[in-house]
Design an enzyme around this catalytic site. Structure first.
Site, mmCIF file in Angstrom:
data_model
loop_
_atom_site.group_PDB
_atom_site.id
_atom_site.type_symbol
_atom_site.label_atom_id
_atom_site.label_comp_id
_atom_site.label_asym_id
_atom_site.label_seq_id
_atom_site.Cartn_x
_atom_site.Cartn_y
_atom_site.Cartn_z
ATOM 1 N N HIS A 103 0.693 -1.088 -0.106
ATOM 2 C CA HIS A 103 -0.012 -0.104 -0.075
ATOM 3 C C HIS A 103 1.038 1.338 -0.167
ATOM 4 O O HIS A 103 2.073 0.991 0.458
ATOM 5 C CB HIS A 103 -0.967 0.011 1.476
ATOM 6 N N ASP A 105 0.274 5.012 1.888
ATOM 7 C CA ASP A 105 -0.477 5.439 2.998
ATOM 8 C C ASP A 105 -1.532 6.056 2.710
ATOM 9 O O ASP A 105 -1.392 7.225 1.963
ATOM 10 C CB ASP A 105 0.415 5.924 4.193
ATOM 11 N N HIS A 261 4.644 -0.052 0.427
ATOM 12 C CA HIS A 261 5.391 -0.630 1.334
ATOM 13 C C HIS A 261 4.447 -2.043 1.784
ATOM 14 O O HIS A 261 3.070 -1.634 1.732
ATOM 15 C CB HIS A 261 5.940 0.221 2.328
ATOM 16 N N ARG A 276 5.332 5.792 14.718
ATOM 17 C CA ARG A 276 4.917 6.351 13.176
ATOM 18 C C ARG A 276 4.449 7.866 13.197
ATOM 19 O O ARG A 276 3.664 8.130 13.979
ATOM 20 C CB ARG A 276 3.781 5.400 12.794
#
Ligand SMILES: O=C(O)CCC(=O)C(=O)O
Length: 288
Positions: A103, A105, A261, A276
């Site tokens: 995907h 993000d 990723h 994150r």
């Protein structure tokens, strides 16, 4: 560590580079910041080892790549709305993990995040690697005829994994990642160009992914599926990817505008914790 001795070493043929000689806990001098940003444009994913970052320092470092932003539907840390804990506990076995398929993000947003930063705090002794795929290389490897066709079409994206159909799902995700499900607005489909132009490099990248892309615009899901399947198989060919083996203290920063990723879910029995952050992005620019 001194910020004037930056080394950048690619880790794979297509994308990804390790950067040494930078202490991310301190503000970077202007020249060092420029070098890191230039390396980011060139390599698309950067890795920094042996860092020790407080949440404030991670947020400050993330700001090097643009304004730090919050992501929807996922509960952040209580004291730091900019940080999400990506955590799977050692006793959480046979469950889905956050980011466990290819995907880019939050690609369903009108302005998807330009970049994301992960800081590794607790890392399994083995397993839990992350892979990235180079969406420039994938586009450039297509035939001119296919490139021209794809440059003219949009794909629809939605946040359906946070949407109404997921309200009563028995899909088990890590209990530590509080995802809000059943949001009708997450099901809204938004078009983005299948080929986008990167605002900094000027290069063209494929921009579709198996988590959030629902179909091609003006086509049914059934009609779109073979084309999208071909693109997913194509852009994740090993030669377009790099694989990062985490150690505690590692930082990865990646460009969502030209990469996909995939978090490898192969570490049942071990705890894995990363922090994150996300960097705001613009509406994707079409190539044609
Ligand atoms: O856990 C990872 O390695 C990556 C998770 C992920 O996909 C993300 O943070 O966007």
């Amino acid at each position: 560590m001194r910020n004037s001795r930056i080394d950048v070493s690619p880790i794979a043929g297509s994308l990804g580079a390790e950067v040494s000689g930078v202490d991310l806990s301190k503000p970077l001098a202007d020249a060092a910041a420029d070098e890191v940003r230039a390396a980011f444009v060139e390599h698309q994913v950067l890795f920094f080892h042996d860092q020790r970052l407080t949440p404030e320092q991670q947020i400050a470092f993330s700001g090097l790549f643009g304004p730090v932003t919050q992501v929807p539907y996922i509960k952040p840390l209580d004291d730091y709305p900019e940080i999400v804990a990506v955590l799977k506990e050692a006793d959480e076995n046979k469950i889905a993990t956050f980011g466990g398929d290819w995907h880019s993000d939050f690609s369903y947003l009108e302005e998807p995040p330009a970049a994301s930063v992960l800081y590794g705090l607790e890392i399994p002794a083995f397993g839990g690697d992350t892979l990235w795929a180079d969406m420039y290389a994938a586009f450039e490897a297509l035939s001119p005829g296919m490139q021209r066709k794809l440059e003219r079409i949009n794909a629809m994206h939605s946040g359906h994994v946070y949407g109404a159909a997921m309200q009563d799902t028995d899909l088990r995700l890590s209990r530590s990642i509080e995802i809000s499900r059943g949001n009708a607005e997450a099901d809204v489909e938004r078009p983005h160009p299948v080929v986008r132009v990167h605002p900094d490099s000027g290069r063209k990248a494929l921009f579709v992914n198996p988590i959030y892309t629902t179909r091609l615009e003006n086509m049914t899901k059934a009609e779109s599926r073979p084309i999208l399947r071909f693109l997913y198989d194509h852009c994740t060919r090993p030669e377009f990817t790099c694989r990062f083996r985490w150690r505690p203290g590692d930082v990865a920063v990646w460009d969502n505008r030209c990469t996909l990723h995939y978090a490898v879910n192969d570490y049942d029995g071990s705890r894995r914790l990363l922090h994150r952050t996300a960097i705001a992005g613009d509406r994707p620019i079409a190539a044609a």
